[in-house]
Design a protein around this motif. Structure first.
Motif, PDB file in Angstrom:
ATOM      1  N   PRO A   1      22.397   4.573  29.773  1.00 36.79           N
ATOM      2  CA  PRO A   1      23.072   3.376  29.247  1.00 36.79           C
ATOM      3  C   PRO A   1      22.504   2.995  27.886  1.00 36.79           C
ATOM      4  O   PRO A   1      21.339   3.267  27.556  1.00 36.79           O
ATOM      5  N   ILE A   2      23.331   2.347  27.074  1.00 38.55           N
ATOM      6  CA  ILE A   2      22.918   1.905  25.747  1.00 38.55           C
ATOM      7  C   ILE A   2      22.140   0.604  25.873  1.00 38.55           C
ATOM      8  O   ILE A   2      22.633  -0.371  26.461  1.00 38.55           O
ATOM      9  N   VAL A   3      20.933   0.602  25.352  1.00 40.39           N
ATOM     10  CA  VAL A   3      20.068  -0.572  25.403  1.00 40.39           C
ATOM     11  C   VAL A   3      19.782  -1.007  23.969  1.00 40.39           C
ATOM     12  O   VAL A   3      19.346  -0.190  23.144  1.00 40.39           O
ATOM     13  N   ALA A   4      20.039  -2.260  23.673  1.00 38.35           N
ATOM     14  CA  ALA A   4      19.800  -2.769  22.329  1.00 38.35           C
ATOM     15  C   ALA A   4      18.307  -2.758  22.022  1.00 38.35           C
ATOM     16  O   ALA A   4      17.482  -2.949  22.925  1.00 38.35           O
ATOM     17  N   PRO A   5      17.924  -2.501  20.768  1.00 35.50           N
ATOM     18  CA  PRO A   5      16.496  -2.506  20.437  1.00 35.50           C
ATOM     19  C   PRO A   5      15.883  -3.879  20.603  1.00 35.50           C
ATOM     20  O   PRO A   5      16.469  -4.897  20.223  1.00 35.50           O
ATOM     21  N   SER A   6      14.708  -3.912  21.186  1.00 38.76           N
ATOM     22  CA  SER A   6      14.000  -5.163  21.426  1.00 38.76           C
ATOM     23  C   SER A   6      12.947  -5.385  20.346  1.00 38.76           C
ATOM     24  O   SER A   6      12.829  -4.621  19.388  1.00 38.76           O
ATOM     25  N   ALA A   7      12.143  -6.440  20.545  1.00 36.81           N
ATOM     26  CA  ALA A   7      11.095  -6.727  19.569  1.00 36.81           C
ATOM     27  C   ALA A   7      10.015  -5.662  19.558  1.00 36.81           C
ATOM     28  O   ALA A   7       9.308  -5.484  18.560  1.00 36.81           O
ATOM     29  N   SER A   8       9.861  -4.937  20.669  1.00 35.54           N
ATOM     30  CA  SER A   8       8.861  -3.866  20.715  1.00 35.54           C
ATOM     31  C   SER A   8       9.326  -2.598  20.018  1.00 35.54           C
ATOM     32  O   SER A   8       8.508  -1.748  19.674  1.00 35.54           O
ATOM     33  N   THR A   9      10.623  -2.450  19.804  1.00 32.01           N
ATOM     34  CA  THR A   9      11.174  -1.274  19.112  1.00 32.01           C
ATOM     35  C   THR A   9      12.117  -1.743  18.005  1.00 32.01           C
ATOM     36  O   THR A   9      13.337  -1.600  18.117  1.00 32.01           O
ATOM     37  N   PRO A  10      11.572  -2.319  16.931  1.00 33.73           N
ATOM     38  CA  PRO A  10      12.461  -2.861  15.883  1.00 33.73           C
ATOM     39  C   PRO A  10      12.938  -1.825  14.885  1.00 33.73           C
ATOM     40  O   PRO A  10      13.799  -2.133  14.060  1.00 33.73           O
ATOM     41  N   LEU A  11      12.413  -0.607  14.916  1.00 34.71           N
ATOM     42  CA  LEU A  11      12.751   0.381  13.902  1.00 34.71           C
ATOM     43  C   LEU A  11      14.100   1.018  14.197  1.00 34.71           C
ATOM     44  O   LEU A  11      14.394   1.365  15.339  1.00 34.71           O
ATOM     45  N   VAL A  12      14.905   1.169  13.184  1.00 34.79           N
ATOM     46  CA  VAL A  12      16.186   1.858  13.263  1.00 34.79           C
ATOM     47  C   VAL A  12      16.093   3.091  12.373  1.00 34.79           C
ATOM     48  O   VAL A  12      15.933   2.979  11.159  1.00 34.79           O
ATOM     49  N   ILE A  13      16.184   4.287  12.972  1.00 36.36           N
ATOM     50  CA  ILE A  13      15.997   5.552  12.257  1.00 36.36           C
ATOM     51  C   ILE A  13      17.358   6.139  11.932  1.00 36.36           C
ATOM     52  O   ILE A  13      18.244   6.190  12.779  1.00 36.36           O
ATOM     53  N   ARG A  14      17.507   6.578  10.691  1.00 41.31           N
ATOM     54  CA  ARG A  14      18.758   7.187  10.231  1.00 41.31           C
ATOM     55  C   ARG A  14      18.473   8.596   9.742  1.00 41.31           C
ATOM     56  O   ARG A  14      17.509   8.836   9.010  1.00 41.31           O
ATOM     57  N   SER A  15      19.312   9.536  10.166  1.00 44.40           N
ATOM     58  CA  SER A  15      19.181  10.926   9.753  1.00 44.40           C
ATOM     59  C   SER A  15      20.552  11.466   9.375  1.00 44.40           C
ATOM     60  O   SER A  15      21.587  10.877   9.698  1.00 44.40           O
ATOM     61  N   ILE A  16      20.566  12.626   8.708  1.00 48.59           N
ATOM     62  CA  ILE A  16      21.793  13.269   8.246  1.00 48.59           C
ATOM     63  C   ILE A  16      21.811  14.688   8.793  1.00 48.59           C
ATOM     64  O   ILE A  16      20.807  15.396   8.733  1.00 48.59           O
ATOM     65  N   ASP A  17      22.949  15.089   9.327  1.00 49.68           N
ATOM     66  CA  ASP A  17      23.083  16.437   9.887  1.00 49.68           C
ATOM     67  C   ASP A  17      24.432  17.000   9.484  1.00 49.68           C
ATOM     68  O   ASP A  17      25.434  16.273   9.443  1.00 49.68           O
ATOM     69  N   TYR A  18      24.455  18.291   9.175  1.00 47.04           N
ATOM     70  CA  TYR A  18      25.670  18.975   8.761  1.00 47.04           C
ATOM     71  C   TYR A  18      26.104  19.989   9.818  1.00 47.04           C
ATOM     72  O   TYR A  18      26.402  21.132   9.510  1.00 47.04           O
ATOM     73  N   ALA A  19      26.124  19.557  11.072  1.00 47.56           N
ATOM     74  CA  ALA A  19      26.605  20.384  12.191  1.00 47.56           C
ATOM     75  C   ALA A  19      25.851  21.711  12.278  1.00 47.56           C
ATOM     76  O   ALA A  19      26.440  22.760  12.478  1.00 47.56           O
ATOM     77  N   GLY A  20      24.540  21.645  12.122  1.00 53.98           N
ATOM     78  CA  GLY A  20      23.728  22.840  12.256  1.00 53.98           C
ATOM     79  C   GLY A  20      23.518  23.628  10.993  1.00 53.98           C
ATOM     80  O   GLY A  20      22.688  24.543  10.967  1.00 53.98           O
ATOM     81  N   GLU A  21      24.241  23.329   9.919  1.00 54.47           N
ATOM     82  CA  GLU A  21      24.073  24.067   8.665  1.00 54.47           C
ATOM     83  C   GLU A  21      22.812  23.590   7.934  1.00 54.47           C
ATOM     84  O   GLU A  21      22.448  22.423   7.993  1.00 54.47           O
TER      85      GLU A  21
END
Length: 258
Positions: free
Chosen positions: A91-111
């Protein structure tokens, strides 16, 4: 058809011989330079390499067939093996105060691409373990141009009035060859930022004003007029008083005839 003799060969009295793929090669065998694990592969030039009879498709046709095989391979994966992934559903759990970091990455479908190792982290300042308002102000000063009042558009953070009360900090790194190494450096940078902000041994940061020139430059570069007279958004019809707006007539009402 008579064979063509080159002038130097005629003068020396040497007979020219022309070979063709159809000439029989009886008893001639070659061996691979690199032997196979079980036995040395022996090829017969006449049996294993028959003469081309224009019965094969061109290279473009082979590429098309290879593409169709790949599509069929992934369709079989979707039909047979993707059903087993239901057991790993969470299930999707919203980030709490103990996990405030939001990580962003970029992927090109394995390329492979140089930007795939990059990692970006966005964290609300209000959710960092800062002990007081002085530490919050010091964290904004230390973040510098990485701090903004609103979350970055490419961060994936919608932003709310509670978590975005003190703005957001965005840190990116792509200096290392692996994504986890870049993410570890960002995590250590956030820890150092929090530790330095909570250090109250230096009182000089309390009197320093917050520098927002990078925010004003970004807004001015966008060219949307939001930088004029210090306004944060472009004025619209919702900003006018209701008594100033014209009263629209009902659709069924008729104007009086003159």
């Amino acid at each position: 058809m008579s064979a063509i003799m080159w002038p130097p060969l005629r003068s020396q009295g040497i007979k020219a011989r022309f070979f063709h793929a159809s000439v029989p090669r009886e008893g001639r065998q070659i061996k691979r330079k690199i032997p196979l694990p079980r036995e040395v592969a022996q090829w017969d030039l006449e049996k294993d390499f028959p003469e081309f009879e224009n019965d094969d498709i061109p290279a473009t046709g082979h590429m098309y067939l290879h593409q169709q095989r790949r599509v069929g391979y992934y369709l079989r994966l979707i039909e047979n093996e993707c059903r087993q992934l239901v057991a790993f559903r969470k299930p999707i759990v919203a980030p709490s105060a103990s996990t405030p970091l939001v990580i962003r990455s970029i992927d090109y479908a394995g390329e492979k691409h140089p930007v795939t190792v990059k990692r970006s982290v966005v964290v609300p300042v209000g959710q960092l373990p800062l002990k007081d308002d002085v530490a919050i102000h010091k964290a904004k000063l230390l973040a510098g141009v990485r701090w903004s009042e609103e979350p970055p558009k490419d961060s994936g953070v919608l932003g709310s009035s509670e978590e975005g009360e003190h703005g957001y900090i965005k840190i990116s790194c792509e200096d290392f060859p692996r994504p986890l190494m870049n993410l570890k450096w960002i995590s250590d940078a956030v820890d150092r930022l929090v530790a330095e902000a909570n250090d109250d041994s230096d009182k000089r940061y309390q009197d320093l004003p917050l520098d927002t020139r990078h925010i004003q430059a970004r807004v001015k570069k966008a060219g949307k007029g939001e930088h004029a007279r210090g306004r944060k958004h472009r004025p619209g019809i919702q900003d006018f008083p209701k008594e100033w707006l014209p009263q629209l007539a009902a659709p069924n009402s008729q104007s009086p005839s003159t």
